[in-house]
Design a protein around this motif. Structure first.
Motif, short mmCIF file in Angstrom:
data_model
loop_
_atom_site.label_atom_id
_atom_site.label_comp_id
_atom_site.label_asym_id
_atom_site.label_seq_id
_atom_site.Cartn_x
_atom_site.Cartn_y
_atom_site.Cartn_z
N PHE B 179 -3.74 -2.72 -11.34
CA PHE B 179 -3.54 -3.47 -10.12
C PHE B 179 -2.38 -4.46 -10.30
N LEU B 183 1.59 -4.08 -9.08
CA LEU B 183 2.23 -4.93 -8.09
C LEU B 183 3.40 -5.71 -8.69
N GLY B 188 7.80 -3.92 -5.32
CA GLY B 188 7.56 -4.00 -3.88
C GLY B 188 6.35 -3.20 -3.48
N PRO B 189 5.94 -3.31 -2.24
CA PRO B 189 4.71 -2.66 -1.81
C PRO B 189 4.76 -1.14 -1.84
N ARG B 190 5.94 -0.55 -2.07
CA ARG B 190 5.99 0.89 -2.23
C ARG B 190 5.10 1.32 -3.38
N SER B 192 1.91 0.53 -4.75
CA SER B 192 0.60 -0.12 -4.74
C SER B 192 -0.43 0.96 -5.00
N VAL B 196 -5.52 -1.91 -4.87
CA VAL B 196 -5.03 -3.01 -4.04
C VAL B 196 -5.78 -3.04 -2.72
#
Lengths: 330, 505, 229
Positions: B179, B183, B188-190, B192, B196
């Protein structure tokens, strides 16, 4: 023999109930209760006036406080929750676990004043990007600078998992409105990474991984006061800062209601408010206190403050998070 | 198990329809799967030559390296990330040596970190499998003049391939639910993972329904992978040799030397520098200053107070499962049951720790057990979480004992406790390893203790996060050193005390 | 000629062996714990002691087991459980088990000699004790090393099978002119094999004589003591 054991048990029960009568259980987050946080001082000061024992239960984050009492429900042993924030207020209220307070909050110095029947604010600050003035010659002076300057390496926190991340989400929304998605896309071009929590991002920044990191305007004060280090600065934001207000609330099911009420009053007293600046590295919410340390005068002043109404935030937060996701993973 | 069911009782499957066609979730699943598979494959691909080299060669620092490998998985994620950043970051050692920055943020960084955590674990698991190779095979290999490669192919591989599917699964699941690393280093959120979303649902939305759906999804995916992997697991063709002899030379050549050299350099360059970075605060004056804090020693005490009983409990539970599994194996239809028993230990890994703890919390609330017993709850949950590691450590050895001596024990009617006492000399190394892993995992735990957190349970990792949460990153680094040293001391102590002086790994 | 003069110390066991063995068969007799297997392991290179081992003028003592002109059969564990019979023999000729046509027919011949042709695809766990040892002998055949060391490999077999195996070893030894050394604790085995017999006790070679000495021991000789006559 049976009588003796009964007597012992009864005495023990009595002793424990007396202890319970004099103990105030405060759920808070870990750094608040730590030895460098404001916790220990507040404990001593309140205990001096209440003839009781303050028991801090340290959870891992402000969200942790809320989910703990949600899990415990009515059976919770918590009297007071200390350390929720502006954006958790709505969901905390919806649990129906909170009691109304009767603290007079008319003197509270938050932007737009304070009038909430469940929550009493205990400190405040503003989200800001922190930079190293020895490395960054032309620091950003607005949120737009941060978003648009493609040479600026940025670290911020994930709005799905952290408070500052959510703060930035709202800050962006209040500055960019309908254009927020484009702004996020622009920002993501020069984002180093998006971390799970505040400390992940901030420590990466301290190791030199980014030019700016999302934190609070008050963060440089820590480095000045505690480390004598003056190079860290908070970037100005000409559009206005977005506030972070930390609040406390009382439990409906508080085992010790009288003490809880007394503590809620105590939050706005100088004995409490004097501690938050150098304990939590945030601004106090009252004026009735000692002057702040010198370092605080060097911080950018929030002359303009942006806020979104709490109801709107609660209602649209998910949509905005999705918008952020869409824009940054495009 | 019960804890997970408790959480499920909050689920209303009829609503799950709306989650199923959420493209967000499927994107997370895809990425989790991708990075976990790559991490596991890469960890194993590196671990195999490294383990082979460490098995065949003796050199100064070998034992230190192995001890360090044992603690890699308990290094708190944020500490490991900062260690990696010191080496591979923008101003890291890598940049100053090579003159350009390592592309740290993205899949590369995630793999880097996951290999850092898991490759050492894999090496130790593989070395354990090596321990099962009878000395007589090396005697034959030496007589027949097999080269290192031929011996690997013929002897080592046939023992390894029994271990590899389980090992792959272990690492896969650890990475699948990773996790903070994903992150922080994902850029970046690409990047995850499903974890999450579970965290988000559980903590930010307090949507138990969604959380249980997502956890079930995670369990389903991991189970599918488990099934697929066990399909490749070859049948146990264990030998009954009891010959023990001394180490004999194998024919050496240029190629094995090159491979040994290469794989050792990979370790030296990949795993070691972050460790050095993490341990470097030891030379700073701040470290000695940190040592003087009372709270530090309190938290050390709290940690040990939780970790030791929890480790023992894990070993007892693990031993019971293992004893049951081996007593049914190699009997009619018993293999099936034994497999199931073994795999039940893995289920714990598939269910996210936070979900498990939350479920347990709800269960206890139903039963009316208050948090006054938080200490025992934490001990218990930690023990359960360590179970997969304990099983992996003790199962192969117990099976081997069973295969070799079952008839003897049956004939002499030696069962249960008295059998254990007789076997002790043969299995103590494995037992020590299992116990040490359980203690270490419990020592490094943050999730469980944070959820149940209360007075008297402020452990060392919690102390560390309090420091980092109050801007004191450098001091947090010092506490991390204390944590690692404590882990090393406990690991060494346990393997020596329980495992005896012959304990090699 | 296999000659040796070696010393070996392990804890409180002290051994010092000297002898010269001619081609053909030598059986080693002696009480348990007297150092018979130790001598064999030293000759095979599985233990290292001080001193000299020579075979046909070539020094062996610093060579690794695989570099010595020696095949050795142990009491058990002579086969790789993960390989079938064919592969277990093949690996004696080529560690990669890739054989030339010539080697293939040699393997077949070896299996024939040991009556194992029908078992080529079986795995060791499917074989009886005698079959497993015959596979090991087949490997000795294909390896074609001039020295064969046998450490009681047939002690667990029934008398008839054991006799057959001993006959096999005897005829192969003569056929290929091997120097065969076998540890046993059955004087009858030595008689079946013929050749020489060596008595090892207290870590030393006490006697080295023709096997006939066993049938007609001189009274008061060291063998009468050992045989309990």
């Amino acid at each position: 023999m049976p009588f003796k054991s009964f007597a012992v048990t009864a005495a023990a029960l009595l002793a424990s109930s007396i202890a319970a009568a004099n103990t105030l259980n405060v759920y808070t987050y870990d750094s608040f209760a730590s030895e460098w946080g404001p916790g220990p001082k507040i404990k001593t000061r309140f205990e001096a006036q209440c003839d009781c024992e303050v028991n801090f239960v340290a959870l891992d984050s402000s969200v942790g406080i809320l989910s703990r009492v949600q899990l415990e429900g009515e059976a919770s042993e918590a009297d007071v929750l200390l350390g929720l924030d502006l954006n958790l207020m709505q969901s905390a209220k919806q649990t129906d676990l909170l009691a109304k307070h009767n603290v007079d909050t008319t003197d509270v110095q938050t932007p737009n004043g304070w009038s909430d029947e469940y929550f009493v604010p205990f400190d405040q600050g503003y989200f800001a990007f922190i930079y190293d003035s020895e490395k960054l010659e032309t620091p950003p002076t607005s949120l737009k600078d941060v978003v648009e300057n493609q040479d600026l390496k940025v670290i911020y926190q994930d709005p799905r998992t952290s408070t500052p991340g959510l703060g930035l989400l709202l800050w962006m929304k209040s500055v960019y409105g309908e254009q927020a998605a484009d702004a996020w896309a622009q920002l993501s071009e020069h984002t180093v990474t998006v971390t799970k929590g505040w400390y992940d991002g901030y420590s990466l920044f301290l190791k030199g991984e980014a030019d700016v990191v999302l934190s609070y305007t008050t963060s440089p004060a820590y480095h000045m006061v505690a480390e004598g280090e003056n190079k860290y600065k908070a970037a100005e934001a000409s559009e206005g800062f977005y506030p972070q207000i930390e609040v406390a609330a009382m439990m409906n099911s508080a085992p010790n209601k009288a003490l809880a009420e007394e503590f809620m009053q105590f939050i706005l007293a100088p004995e409490f408010q004097n501690v938050v600046a150098t304990g939590n590295w945030m601004y106090p919410v009252m004026n009735n206190i000692e002057p702040l340390p010198e370092a605080f005068s060097t911080l950018p002043e929030a002359t303009k403050v942006l806020t979104l109404p709490a109801e709107q935030v609660a209602k649209q937060r998910q949509a905005w998070v999705n918008e952020w996701l869409e824009a940054t993973t495009r | 198990m019960a804890a997970f069911v408790a959480l499920l009782s909050y689920a209303s499957p009829s609503d799950w329809g709306r989650f199923i066609d959420d493209p967000y979730i499927w994107r997370l699943v895809r990425f989790s799967f991708l990075q976990a598979s790559l991490s596991a494959l890469l960890s194993m691909a590196l671990a195999i030559p490294v383990a082979s080299c460490l098995y065949h060669r003796r050199f100064a620092g070998r034992q230190t390296l192995l001890n360090l490998f044992a603690v890699s998985m308990v290094v708190p994620t944020i500490v490991a990330i900062l260690g990696i950043v010191v080496v591979y970051g923008r101003h890291g050692w890598f940049t100053s040596v090579f003159g350009f920055a390592f592309p740290l943020y993205g899949l590369g960084g995630i793999l880097l970190a996951h290999v850092f955590f898991n490759m050492p674990l894999a090496v130790r698991v593989i070395l354990q499998a090596y321990g099962l190779i009878p000395d007589s095979q090396w005697r034959l290999a030496s007589q027949l003049g097999l080269s290192r490669w031929q011996a690997f192919h013929l002897i080592e591989w046939s023992y390894l391939k029994k271990t590899l599917p389980g090992l792959f699964l272990l690492v896969f699941m650890l990475c699948f639910s990773s996790f903070a690393v994903v992150l922080s280093l994902g850029g970046g959120p690409r990047s995850s993972t499903l974890e999450v979303a579970i965290y988000q649902a559980l903590r930010f939305e307090f949507d138990l329904n969604k959380a249980s759906y997502l956890s079930l999804l995670q369990v389903a995916i991991c189970s599918t992978v488990a099934l697929a992997v066990y399909k490749f697991a070859p049948a146990v063709r264990q030998d009954v040799s009891v010959y023990q002899g001394q180490r004999l030379p194998l024919r050496s050549g240029v190629l094995p030397n090159v491979i040994d050299g290469l794989s050792l350099s990979v370790v030296l360059l990949w795993v070691l520098p972050p460790f050095i970075a993490i341990l470097s605060p030891i030379v700073s004056p701040l470290f000695w200053h940190t040592l003087q804090a009372n709270d530090l020693w309190w938290s050390v005490w709290h940690s040990v107070r939780i970790a030791l009983p929890s480790g023992l409990l894990a070993l007892v539970i693990g031993l019971s499962i293992a004893a049951l599994a081996r007593s049914v194996r190699w009997r009619s239809r018993g293999d099936w049951l034994a497999d199931k028993l073994e795999q039940s230990g893995n289920l714990v890994l598939m269910v996210p720790g936070l979900v498990l703890a939350t479920g347990l919390f709800l269960l206890l609330r139903h039963l009316g057990i208050g948090l006054r017993h938080a200490y025992w709850i934490v001990v218990w949950v930690n023990a359960v979480m360590a179970l997969p590691f304990v099983l992996r450590a003790i199962m192969p050895t117990l099976y081997q004992q069973e295969k070799r001596y079952r008839h003897l024990y049956e004939q002499l009617q030696i069962f249960g406790w008295s059998r254990l006492r007789l076997e002790w000399q043969q299995i103590r190394t494995a037992m020590a390893q299992g116990l040490a892993y359980a203690v270490l995992l419990s020592l490094g735990d943050l999730g469980v203790v944070a959820l149940f957190g209360s007075k008297g349970l402020e452990t060392l990792p919690m102390y560390l996060f309090q420091l980092i949460g109050s801007y004191r990153v450098e001091q947090g680094g010092c506490v991390a050193v204390v944590l690692i040293l404590l882990c090393l001391a406990l690991f060494y102590g346990i393997t020596r005390l329980v495992g005896g002086r012959r304990a090699v790994i | 000629m296999l000659s040796f003069d070696i010393q070996y110390h392990w804890q409180d066991f002290q051994a010092d062996y000297q002898a010269q063995l001619p081609a053909g068969i030598t059986s080693i007799l002696g009480p348990s714990g007297g150092g018979k297997s130790t001598l064999l392991s030293l000759l095979g290179g599985y233990l290292s002691g001080q001193g000299i081992i020579e075979f046909s003028g070539e020094k062996l003592d610093h060579l690794a087991p695989y570099e010595r002109p020696v095949s050795m059969l142990f009491q058990s564990d002579n086969l790789f459980p993960q390989l079938n019979v064919w592969d277990n023999v093949a690996i004696g000729m080529s560690p990669t088990r890739r054989l030339t046509n010539e080697q293939n027919s040699k393997l077949k011949w070896a299996l024939e000699q040991t009556q194992l042709l029908g078992f080529a695809q079986k795995f060791p766990e499917q074989l009886s004790g005698g079959q497993a040892q015959r596979v090991a002998i087949a490997r000795v055949l294909v390896r074609d090393k001039p020295v064969l060391l046998l450490d009681e490999p047939f002690s667990a077999l029934d008398p008839r099978l054991r006799d057959e195996m001993l006959q096999l070893v005897r005829s192969l030894t003569h056929q290929f002119n091997w120097t065969t050394v076998m540890v046993t604790h059955a004087p009858n085995d030595a008689k079946t094999l013929g050749g020489k017999v060596m008595l090892v006790e207290h870590g030393q070679v006490q006697a080295l004589v023709d096997v006939q000495a066993l049938s007609t021991p001189e009274s008061g000789s060291i063998f009468t003591q050992y045989l309990g006559l």
